[in-house]
Every structure is written in structure tokens, then in C-alpha cells.
Design a protein around this motif. Sequence first.
Motif, PDB file in Angstrom:
ATOM      1  N   ASP B 340       0.831  -1.207   0.000  1.00 49.52           N
ATOM      2  CA  ASP B 340       0.000   0.000   0.000  1.00 49.52           C
ATOM      3  C   ASP B 340       0.861   1.251   0.000  1.00 49.52           C
ATOM      4  O   ASP B 340       1.863   1.328   0.707  1.00 49.52           O
ATOM      5  CB  ASP B 340      -0.905   0.022   1.243  1.00 49.52           C
ATOM      6  N   LYS B 341       0.425   2.254  -0.771  1.00 48.93           N
ATOM      7  CA  LYS B 341       1.203   3.482  -0.875  1.00 48.93           C
ATOM      8  C   LYS B 341       0.473   4.626  -0.176  1.00 48.93           C
ATOM      9  O   LYS B 341      -0.531   5.141  -0.674  1.00 48.93           O
ATOM     10  CB  LYS B 341       1.428   3.831  -2.355  1.00 48.93           C
ATOM     11  N   PHE B 342       1.014   4.990   0.981  1.00 50.60           N
ATOM     12  CA  PHE B 342       0.415   6.080   1.752  1.00 50.60           C
ATOM     13  C   PHE B 342       1.075   7.398   1.376  1.00 50.60           C
ATOM     14  O   PHE B 342       2.268   7.454   1.101  1.00 50.60           O
ATOM     15  CB  PHE B 342       0.615   5.832   3.252  1.00 50.60           C
ATOM     16  N   GLU B 343       0.299   8.462   1.413  1.00 50.47           N
ATOM     17  CA  GLU B 343       0.856   9.792   1.162  1.00 50.47           C
ATOM     18  C   GLU B 343       1.123  10.483   2.489  1.00 50.47           C
ATOM     19  O   GLU B 343       0.682  10.025   3.545  1.00 50.47           O
ATOM     20  CB  GLU B 343      -0.123  10.632   0.334  1.00 50.47           C
ATOM     21  N   CYS B 344       1.833  11.607   2.409  1.00 51.31           N
ATOM     22  CA  CYS B 344       2.133  12.380   3.616  1.00 51.31           C
ATOM     23  C   CYS B 344       1.955  13.860   3.288  1.00 51.31           C
ATOM     24  O   CYS B 344       1.926  14.235   2.117  1.00 51.31           O
ATOM     25  CB  CYS B 344       3.552  12.092   4.098  1.00 51.31           C
ATOM     26  N   ALA B 345       1.833  14.678   4.326  1.00 48.96           N
ATOM     27  CA  ALA B 345       1.595  16.099   4.093  1.00 48.96           C
ATOM     28  C   ALA B 345       2.190  16.959   5.198  1.00 48.96           C
ATOM     29  O   ALA B 345       2.264  16.531   6.357  1.00 48.96           O
ATOM     30  CB  ALA B 345       0.089  16.367   4.001  1.00 48.96           C
ATOM     31  N   TRP B 346       2.616  18.159   4.818  1.00 58.88           N
ATOM     32  CA  TRP B 346       3.074  19.163   5.789  1.00 58.88           C
ATOM     33  C   TRP B 346       1.916  20.113   6.069  1.00 58.88           C
ATOM     34  O   TRP B 346       1.089  20.377   5.193  1.00 58.88           O
ATOM     35  CB  TRP B 346       4.183  20.029   5.178  1.00 58.88           C
ATOM     36  N   ASN B 347       1.909  20.715   7.250  1.00 61.30           N
ATOM     37  CA  ASN B 347       0.972  21.824   7.435  1.00 61.30           C
ATOM     38  C   ASN B 347       1.645  23.086   6.883  1.00 61.30           C
ATOM     39  O   ASN B 347       2.800  23.051   6.454  1.00 61.30           O
ATOM     40  CB  ASN B 347       0.542  21.973   8.901  1.00 61.30           C
ATOM     41  N   GLY B 348       0.917  24.173   6.870  1.00 63.46           N
ATOM     42  CA  GLY B 348       1.411  25.389   6.220  1.00 63.46           C
ATOM     43  C   GLY B 348       2.698  25.943   6.801  1.00 63.46           C
ATOM     44  O   GLY B 348       3.502  26.543   6.085  1.00 63.46           O
ATOM     45  N   SER B 349       2.903  25.743   8.097  1.00 63.06           N
ATOM     46  CA  SER B 349       4.104  26.293   8.721  1.00 63.06           C
ATOM     47  C   SER B 349       5.191  25.234   8.886  1.00 63.06           C
ATOM     48  O   SER B 349       6.203  25.488   9.524  1.00 63.06           O
ATOM     49  CB  SER B 349       3.740  26.879  10.090  1.00 63.06           C
ATOM     50  N   ASP B 350       5.000  24.063   8.298  1.00 62.22           N
ATOM     51  CA  ASP B 350       5.971  22.957   8.366  1.00 62.22           C
ATOM     52  C   ASP B 350       6.242  22.483   9.784  1.00 62.22           C
ATOM     53  O   ASP B 350       7.288  21.886  10.057  1.00 62.22           O
ATOM     54  CB  ASP B 350       7.322  23.364   7.729  1.00 62.22           C
ATOM     55  N   SER B 351       5.300  22.736  10.691  1.00 62.34           N
ATOM     56  CA  SER B 351       5.547  22.316  12.074  1.00 62.34           C
ATOM     57  C   SER B 351       4.858  20.992  12.399  1.00 62.34           C
ATOM     58  O   SER B 351       5.230  20.314  13.352  1.00 62.34           O
ATOM     59  CB  SER B 351       5.060  23.390  13.051  1.00 62.34           C
ATOM     60  N   VAL B 352       3.853  20.625  11.619  1.00 63.70           N
ATOM     61  CA  VAL B 352       3.129  19.376  11.870  1.00 63.70           C
ATOM     62  C   VAL B 352       3.091  18.580  10.578  1.00 63.70           C
ATOM     63  O   VAL B 352       2.926  19.144   9.489  1.00 63.70           O
ATOM     64  CB  VAL B 352       1.676  19.638  12.345  1.00 63.70           C
ATOM     65  N   ILE B 353       3.268  17.252  10.703  1.00 62.03           N
ATOM     66  CA  ILE B 353       3.156  16.404   9.523  1.00 62.03           C
ATOM     67  C   ILE B 353       2.039  15.389   9.742  1.00 62.03           C
ATOM     68  O   ILE B 353       1.722  15.022  10.870  1.00 62.03           O
ATOM     69  CB  ILE B 353       4.480  15.706   9.165  1.00 62.03           C
ATOM     70  N   MET B 354       1.452  14.980   8.636  1.00 59.80           N
ATOM     71  CA  MET B 354       0.285  14.109   8.723  1.00 59.80           C
ATOM     72  C   MET B 354       0.406  12.986   7.705  1.00 59.80           C
ATOM     73  O   MET B 354       0.941  13.178   6.614  1.00 59.80           O
ATOM     74  CB  MET B 354      -0.961  14.954   8.417  1.00 59.80           C
ATOM     75  N   THR B 355      -0.115  11.824   8.083  1.00 63.45           N
ATOM     76  CA  THR B 355      -0.156  10.715   7.138  1.00 63.45           C
ATOM     77  C   THR B 355      -1.281   9.777   7.518  1.00 63.45           C
ATOM     78  O   THR B 355      -1.760   9.790   8.651  1.00 63.45           O
ATOM     79  CB  THR B 355       1.193   9.964   7.096  1.00 63.45           C
ATOM     80  N   GLY B 356      -1.721   8.953   6.579  1.00 57.29           N
ATOM     81  CA  GLY B 356      -2.811   8.031   6.849  1.00 57.29           C
ATOM     82  C   GLY B 356      -2.310   6.676   7.296  1.00 57.29           C
ATOM     83  O   GLY B 356      -1.120   6.365   7.208  1.00 57.29           O
ATOM     84  N   ALA B 357      -3.247   5.860   7.769  1.00 55.79           N
ATOM     85  CA  ALA B 357      -2.922   4.503   8.215  1.00 55.79           C
ATOM     86  C   ALA B 357      -4.143   3.621   7.943  1.00 55.79           C
ATOM     87  O   ALA B 357      -4.956   3.954   7.087  1.00 55.79           O
ATOM     88  CB  ALA B 357      -2.559   4.512   9.699  1.00 55.79           C
ATOM     89  N   TYR B 358      -4.261   2.500   8.668  1.00 58.46           N
ATOM     90  CA  TYR B 358      -5.376   1.580   8.462  1.00 58.46           C
ATOM     91  C   TYR B 358      -6.515   1.867   9.436  1.00 58.46           C
ATOM     92  O   TYR B 358      -6.370   2.704  10.339  1.00 58.46           O
ATOM     93  CB  TYR B 358      -4.893   0.129   8.633  1.00 58.46           C
ATOM     94  N   ASN B 359      -7.621   1.176   9.234  1.00 60.53           N
ATOM     95  CA  ASN B 359      -8.792   1.326  10.101  1.00 60.53           C
ATOM     96  C   ASN B 359      -9.344   2.752  10.057  1.00 60.53           C
ATOM     97  O   ASN B 359      -9.915   3.231  11.023  1.00 60.53           O
ATOM     98  CB  ASN B 359      -8.419   0.959  11.555  1.00 60.53           C
ATOM     99  N   ASN B 360      -9.111   3.422   8.932  1.00 63.27           N
ATOM    100  CA  ASN B 360      -9.530   4.819   8.785  1.00 63.27           C
ATOM    101  C   ASN B 360      -8.866   5.757   9.795  1.00 63.27           C
ATOM    102  O   ASN B 360      -9.398   6.820  10.112  1.00 63.27           O
ATOM    103  CB  ASN B 360     -11.057   4.971   8.854  1.00 63.27           C
ATOM    104  N   PHE B 361      -7.708   5.330  10.297  1.00 62.74           N
ATOM    105  CA  PHE B 361      -6.952   6.191  11.194  1.00 62.74           C
ATOM    106  C   PHE B 361      -6.005   7.055  10.388  1.00 62.74           C
ATOM    107  O   PHE B 361      -5.512   6.652   9.334  1.00 62.74           O
ATOM    108  CB  PHE B 361      -6.116   5.353  12.175  1.00 62.74           C
ATOM    109  N   PHE B 362      -5.741   8.245  10.899  1.00 64.04           N
ATOM    110  CA  PHE B 362      -4.660   9.047  10.347  1.00 64.04           C
ATOM    111  C   PHE B 362      -3.870   9.622  11.512  1.00 64.04           C
ATOM    112  O   PHE B 362      -4.383   9.768  12.617  1.00 64.04           O
ATOM    113  CB  PHE B 362      -5.157  10.121   9.375  1.00 64.04           C
TER     114      PHE B 362
END
Lengths: 237, 447
Positions: B340-362
Motif C-alpha cells: 500500500d502506498k500512503f501519502e504524507c503532508a506538511w501543514n502550512g508552517s511545516d511544524s506538523v506532519i500528517m499521514t494516513g494509516a489503516y482502520n480509517n486512522f490518520f
Amino acid sequence: MMLSKGLKRKREEEQEKETLAADAWWLDPSLPAAAQAPPAAASSSLFDLSVLKLHHSLRQGEPDLRHLVLVVNTLRRIQASMAPEPTLPPVPSPPAAPCVADSLLASSDAALSASMASLLEDLSHIEGLSQAPQPLVDEGPPGRPTGGSPASLGALDLLGPATGCLLDDELEGLFEDIDTSMYDSELWAPVSEGLKPGPEDGPGKEEALELDEAELDYLLDVLVGTQALERPPGPGR
Amino acid sequence: MGEDTDTRKINHSFLRDHSYVTEADIISTVEFNHTGELLATGDKGGRVVIFQREPESKNAAHSQGEYDVYSTFQSHEPEFDYLKSLEIEEKINKIKWLPQQNAAHSLLSTNDKTIKLWKITERDKRPEGYNLKDEEGKLKDLSTVTSLQVPVLKPMDLMVEVSPRRVFANGHTYHINSISVNSDCETYMSADDLRINLWHLAITDRSFNIVDIKPANMEDLTEVITASEFHPHHCNLFVYSSSKGSLRLCDMRAAALCDKHSKLFEEPEDPSNRSFFSEIISSVSDVKFSHSGRYMLTRDYLTVKVWDLNMEARPIETYQVHDYLRSKLCSLYENDCIFDKFECAWNGSDSVIMTGAYNNFFRMFDRNTKRDVTLEASRESSKPRAVLKPRRVCVGGKRRRDDISVDSLDFTKKILHTAWHPAENIIAIAATNNLYIFQDKVNSEMH
């Protein structure tokens, strides 16, 4: 692929049971992975699973290259770890694998299929090389597994699934719809020599059940060639 | 990590705004435009849906800055390659917005083989009072025309028109996995498994090949390109990631064919974690430059990593997304989830990063406080306008009431695609065929 379908379904269930069992007991999360070499049975079932995935991937009209490359690389790692294992019988015959692989690849991209066929051949050569020189263990005549360990035979079966078939008792049923009248009377003589039985085939007939590896290959070649001709081209996906 | 302790410091006070159920199809990509006013989603059926943020109004308290459907169009259709006897999927792999240069919006959308440039315009006025045509558009009888009038523009209901402006076809033999618009706003690149091409936005009949990792013998193929992106500020720099977990930063000024990287970012394999699956789990599924351009974010199967462009030897930060899966790799290999290929993302100020996982968790990781949180995107577990409750996966040992055990995770519910508003704390989460938009009403400003 009529003959491999039934075989693969059965094997897939077995793989599932084996791999889930493998998960539970060979990797203890409290110990570092390096300290635990997975037992031969787990490696072997992972090997089978990987070969299954590889075949499945290659059968797609346009295989997912990333998936393919990752599976092949994993397969190589597993093979490398299995190589020094002495209880595995030597590989029956490397050419059998690419023949089957060729038929599977018939509908794929030409360059990819040629390369993957030789890749599988390469893999089986590696297998052959690591198996053949076994100075400490004498397995008897090469090719014919002498009963001993059915579990490890599983790994080699899938490298050439049809080879495994031919050693099966279900042979007759699988080949029912193929016209074998050409071969029935003269099982082991080359096709070009015709159907007339000769004196030299007497011992051959008595040993009909004892298949020689070269003859196995030949029969496999012919059958796979027949199948490739009979199978109509269709959409890849 | 941070979940046992006070999580108030990390911004997880997101409210569930809307969930848009696209019943028909699985969402395959999500992307905010440069201002965050528009949000585009692509799906497996080749459709693109664009949402627009409603301007905040003091009158209706509940419709402050919510996203509503703005336009829907069919971007790609299934095609049949007669030569190879293969169907080309219409699934939209990626959407990238062009920076807005006039009243119209433009975006690039791509499937496995073809990239298209779409122009989105608004029409809210129409001319009335033609001399030769009547109100319904029929030609007038000339004998009835006695005087000339000047047509005037009258307001009409807003109509959003989308038209294909360019089709960039036949550039790729393999499957396109990424597109990225250059900061020069004139060129963009598209990457497939083995090659990366540079296009000019105005020219469709040719492209330049800038990376080619196809070996002379396909037998020698051991690595593929998995993602690529242009640097946000330096128009000559781009990065691409591989299935072996390496990142290559290339400079287009150095050579026409950027096969020699300027920098190679690779973390040596951890010998204590070595297994048959080491390579698969190290395969990078997404790479994103930070807004500042100083860092890169990568996602592999179990972690997200932050790399400093000035340090090639190892990432500067590594965050565990779901380390409890490390002992399950065999089953995940068997059921193909490990690919599975998960994506990732920065917030606007590059202080928080986010990514997805299974069970509809992120998952979100605060780089400054080192706190992290697990949230769930599902209608069952969150009512509209309710604050999302942090979730926890327990691996055995002490189990709290709302914990989920590893064995009851639903691996069919994967959050592969996520996006973060460029300036505000608004996130878009694609959960199979549902789109969730979460807004942080409490702390709107980035910190």
C-alpha cells in the motif's frame, strides 16, 4: 492456465495457513530480528508465496512494475537465505521453469516477458548452483526426489508448477481434454520417430511410472507448446 | 510516545465539517490549490470533483468557510491500447493545481498514461439585446428590426465551465505515478516507474526526458521510481524517490539527462530490524518538500521521515506511524497490504506532519513538541461538529476502554490520500469513497 488454476487455489489456502502460522511463532517481537533465523519451513513457505505472487503479477497484462520488482528482490533474499540449507533436494531441472514461465508471459510485454523468463531461469540456476555441490549430503540420483521431505519439495514444485503436476497422481484428470493419442502408445520416444514401438522401448514401458528428467522436460515442452497454440489471445486485464 | 501524556499541546481540536459521500467511486487523489480556496479530488472512475470554500459570513454561523461542490467533470475515460491489447484505467492518479494567473483556475490531472490541462472559468453574466437574434437565440425577421441597440451584460446564475486545454499524451511507456508543476509556472514534470519527463505547459507534442533508470537489460531491473517533486523555489531542482528507499536530488543545470544525482539521501539499513521484508518496507511511497524548501518529508510503510537537504546520510527525524505492524509483516505481505502506498503532508508552517494509516486512522506528528495523535475518519465515530477524539491502538498489556487491538484493525479501510490547507488548519482526508474535511475552529492560525 487450466492445469495451474486448480493447483494454485489449493496451494493458496495452504500458503495462508503456513504463513500465518509462520508469523506467530518464528518472530518473537521481544528479540531482535537478526537473532532469529527463520526455520527452513517458514522460508520455504515464504518462497512459495513469493513465487505465487510473481506468477500472478506476470500474468497481468501490464504488471505493476514496482510490485514485481519488490517481489523479485524479496524472492532473491529468501533464496539467498535458503541456499546453504542442506535438506533441500537438488532442483530437478532448471529448463522446466522458464518453459512454464514463457507460456505465462505469452501475453505480456515482449521485452518484459523475455527478461522475466530469463530472470526466473536465473533464479533457478542460482537454486541449482547452491543445491548441486553438496559434498556432505548424498541425495542419490539427481532430479528424482527420494521421498524424504515433502515439505521442502514444495519450494521447488512451484518454481516449475507443471513439474510438480507431473509427479502428481492427478495427472490423468488434468490432461483429460488434451489429445494425447500421439503419445499414448509410444510414451517416451521422440515424436519424430513415429508411433511404432521398438525393442528399445520395452524397458521404457516397464519403467513408465519412473520418469526420467530429460523425458519429463520434453513432454512438458510439448504440452506447453500445444497449450500456447490452443489458447486464444485475449485482453490482458 | 506522546499519547499517554497530555495531548492538549498538539492541535487535534478538529471538528468534522462535512462528509461528502461519493457513492460511486474510490477517491484516488486529493489536492488543495495554492490559496486553499479550492479542493480537488480525483476518483477511480476518472472524475474530478472540485470543492470551493464559502466565504465566511457573519450571518450564518454554521457556514463559515465550509466547502461546497463547485464543479464536477469527467477528466479521463477508459482507453484501450490495441497494440498491447490492454485497457488503460481512467483512474486519476494525481491532480496538481497551477498557480492562478488570471480569473481562471487551471489544474493538471493524470491517469496512468495521459496528462490533461483543464481550465476552470466562471460565467456570471450574459449579453442580452442582440439585434439579429431574439431572446431564445432564433434569428429575427429583419423586417421587424427598426433600430439598432447595443447588447448589455446582465447578471445570471453562476455557471462554472471546465474545458480541456491541453492533452499531453504518449509520453510514457510505464505507469505515471507523479506530476509536479515547476516554480517557473511554465514547465512541469511527469514521472513513471522508470522515467521522468519535462514538459512545457503550452507544448503537447514533445517532452524532454530528464531521468531514465531503465536498465539495458530488463533482467537487471531492481529499482523503480516511486514519486517525484520539483523544489518549491528553485526551478532547477527536483527530487525523486525509489523503491529501495533512496531519494535523489537532481539539478537540471548540471546536465540534460539527470541520471547522475546531485545528492543521494539514503539511510543505512538497521541491522537489528533486518528481515526479508526490509526492502519492501523501505520503499518510499511519497515525497514532499516542505513549504520552506529546506526539508523533505518521505513516507515508507511504517514511518515518516524528515530529511534536511543539507544532510544526505540520514533523516533528521523519524516518526513511527504504526510500528505495531512490524511483527505482522508476513501476513501483510501475503495479503498485499505491505505494498500500500500512503501519502504524507506538511501543514502550512511545516511544524506538523500528517499521514494516513489503516482502520480509517490518520496520524499527526508535531515536530516541535514531539507529540503525536491518532484520529479516525469515519461517520460512526464522529458526529458532525464534534471534536475528534484521539484513538489508541493497544498492542497487549494495559488496555483502555476505547482502545482498538491490533488484531481488530480493518486493513481494508486505508487512508492513502490526505491534504493540508496551505495556510490554515483545515485537512482533507479521503477514506475509500468518502471525503472528510476537518477544520480546526478553535485555533485557526498556524503555530
